[in-house]
Design a protein around this motif. Sequence first.
Motif, mmCIF file in Angstrom:
data_model
loop_
_atom_site.group_PDB
_atom_site.id
_atom_site.type_symbol
_atom_site.label_atom_id
_atom_site.label_comp_id
_atom_site.label_asym_id
_atom_site.label_seq_id
_atom_site.Cartn_x
_atom_site.Cartn_y
_atom_site.Cartn_z
ATOM 1 N N ARG A 163 -10.127 -11.275 -62.598
ATOM 2 C CA ARG A 163 -10.567 -11.882 -63.864
ATOM 3 C C ARG A 163 -9.969 -13.268 -64.119
ATOM 4 O O ARG A 163 -10.225 -13.863 -65.163
ATOM 5 N N ARG A 183 -12.086 -17.729 -62.254
ATOM 6 C CA ARG A 183 -12.980 -17.699 -63.419
ATOM 7 C C ARG A 183 -14.288 -18.396 -63.095
ATOM 8 O O ARG A 183 -15.359 -17.940 -63.491
ATOM 9 N N GLU A 184 -14.202 -19.501 -62.366
ATOM 10 C CA GLU A 184 -15.427 -20.188 -61.960
ATOM 11 C C GLU A 184 -16.255 -19.278 -61.056
ATOM 12 O O GLU A 184 -17.468 -19.159 -61.220
ATOM 13 N N TRP A 215 -16.227 -16.040 -60.954
ATOM 14 C CA TRP A 215 -16.731 -14.935 -61.759
ATOM 15 C C TRP A 215 -17.974 -15.334 -62.556
ATOM 16 O O TRP A 215 -18.944 -14.596 -62.627
ATOM 17 N N HIS A 216 -17.939 -16.520 -63.142
ATOM 18 C CA HIS A 216 -19.033 -16.946 -64.013
ATOM 19 C C HIS A 216 -20.217 -17.572 -63.280
ATOM 20 O O HIS A 216 -21.335 -17.500 -63.775
ATOM 21 N N THR A 217 -19.966 -18.184 -62.129
ATOM 22 C CA THR A 217 -21.041 -18.906 -61.458
ATOM 23 C C THR A 217 -21.423 -18.322 -60.114
ATOM 24 O O THR A 217 -22.489 -18.629 -59.591
#
Length: 126
Positions: A37, A50-51, A53-55
């Motif tokens: 995460r 995080r990048e 995870w989101h993209t």
Amino acid sequence: MSSAGTCCTILATENLQANFDGFPWKPDAKALAAWQRGRTGYPIVDAGLRELWHTGVMHNQVRGGHLVKHLLIDVPTKLIHQPWQAMPIELASAGVTLGKSYPQPIVDHAKGRERALAAYAKIRKG
């Protein structure tokens, strides 16, 4: 199947180097979840994860170099990758409260490095 294809198929179930078969892994579900995460307490790691995870991708400039080199925004580079060493006033000016708005590191870097080196030493000895 090409040799590259065979290698990739084997890697799903076997180590590329057999000496890693006895590697002393340390299962840690809590640390794994923090890593997944982007909540490790290490900004460079967290930004990249995080990048991802989101993209679904991780860009090579996750370090903040874009801010400094392209947008010309000054970043306190001395502490950007180790906020736990910042003075309380520096953290407050950045709006950071360790352990609340940003996590403490989940592992001490020096101790983690030593643990990894000891683990590698075990498999080298055979």
